[in-house]
Design a protein around this motif. Sequence first.
Motif, short mmCIF file in Angstrom:
data_model
loop_
_atom_site.label_atom_id
_atom_site.label_comp_id
_atom_site.label_asym_id
_atom_site.label_seq_id
_atom_site.Cartn_x
_atom_site.Cartn_y
_atom_site.Cartn_z
N PRO A 135 0.79 -1.24 0.00
CA PRO A 135 0.00 0.00 0.00
C PRO A 135 0.82 1.28 0.00
CG PRO A 135 0.00 -0.98 2.19
CD PRO A 135 0.66 -1.97 1.28
N MET A 136 2.12 1.17 0.26
CA MET A 136 2.96 2.37 0.31
C MET A 136 3.40 2.79 -1.08
SD MET A 136 5.22 1.58 3.72
CE MET A 136 5.01 -0.19 3.72
N LYS A 137 2.86 3.87 -1.58
CA LYS A 137 3.17 4.40 -2.90
C LYS A 137 3.91 5.73 -2.75
CE LYS A 137 0.66 1.04 -4.60
NZ LYS A 137 1.23 -0.09 -5.34
N PRO A 138 5.10 5.87 -3.33
CA PRO A 138 5.85 7.13 -3.21
C PRO A 138 5.11 8.29 -3.85
CG PRO A 138 7.27 5.34 -3.96
CD PRO A 138 5.87 4.83 -4.04
N GLN A 139 5.18 9.42 -3.17
CA GLN A 139 4.57 10.65 -3.68
C GLN A 139 5.60 11.78 -3.64
OE1 GLN A 139 1.58 10.76 -5.00
NE2 GLN A 139 0.91 8.69 -4.40
N ALA A 140 5.41 12.75 -4.51
CA ALA A 140 6.30 13.90 -4.53
C ALA A 140 5.89 14.93 -3.49
CB ALA A 140 6.29 14.54 -5.91
N GLY A 141 6.88 15.53 -2.83
CA GLY A 141 6.61 16.58 -1.84
C GLY A 141 6.87 17.97 -2.42
N LYS A 142 6.91 18.94 -1.56
CA LYS A 142 7.08 20.33 -1.99
C LYS A 142 8.43 20.59 -2.64
CE LYS A 142 3.94 22.19 1.53
NZ LYS A 142 3.81 23.11 2.71
N ALA A 143 9.41 19.76 -2.34
CA ALA A 143 10.75 19.96 -2.90
C ALA A 143 10.85 19.54 -4.37
CB ALA A 143 11.79 19.19 -2.08
#
Length: 254
Positions: free
Chosen positions: A174-182
Motif C-alpha cells: 500500500p505504500m506508494k511514493p509521492q512527490a513533496g514540496k521539494a
Amino acid sequence: MSVYEITFSPTGGTKKAADIFTKSFSPESTYVDLASQKTDCSAYSFQSEDICIVSVPSYGGRVPDVAVRRLKQMKGDGAKTVLIVVYGNRHYDDTFAELQDVLEEAGFICIAGVAAIAEHSIMRQFAANRPNERDEKELAEFARRVRLAVEEGNISGDLKLPGNRPYREYGGVPMKPQAGKACVRCGYCVGECPVGAISALDPSQTDTKTCISCMRCIAVCPQKARSVSKALLTAGSMKLKKACSGYKENELFL
C-alpha cells in the motif's frame, strides 16, 4: 563463454549482491538492466556455453511481475543460469520456484541458486548495511565454487530449489511514493520508473495502480523530494518487526 549479469534492482540492494557474485565468478561480464524501460529484452538470445546470472528481489515472496514479463522475452537456448534471490530479512517464500519456472520455460538451464540478504528497500532498518563484509566473502567464495563446477562439468541441470506451486498470492504494497514540496518537476524519475507509473506531463503525479512500490523513484530523485507516508511506514515497520529482526544467513544451492 560469455557471462551476463541480468538484474532487476530498483534501489541497488539486489545489484550489490549480484555484483559481488558476478565479479568473483568472472572478471568480465555484460550487464543487463531488467529495471530499465529502455532494455529490449527480446533482443537477447543466448547460447549453451553462456552463463547468465539472474538476480531479482523478492516482493512479498514473489518475483516482481515486470521482471517476469521481461525475462519471458529472452531466449535461453540452454544457457547455464545462476539464480540469485535477494530479500530484506523476512523470507523469499516462492520467489525461487517462480523464477526457476520462468527461466526454464524460456530455455535456460538452472545450475545454482543464492538466497541473499540485502537492506530492506522500504524499511531500511531491517538488514541494514547488508550485504556486509561477511556476506561478500561468502558470496564470492560460492561464485568460485560454481565456476569450478562449470569448468569441470560437474553440474546436473536438475537443480532443486525451495518454494511452493501454486505460488503464494501477492497483493502489492500500500505504500506508494509521492512527490513533496521539494519536487521541481525535473522529470528524472519519469524515465527511471521501471513501469512508467510517473506522469511525464507532471512528474509530481504517480499512478498508484501502476506503481509497484519498488522505491526506485525515491532512490534516484536528485532533490530527495519523493517519499512514502510516514504513518504507513511506521505501521509496516511494526508489522514486520518480529519477522525481519535478527540476523539471517545467506542460503546457497548447488
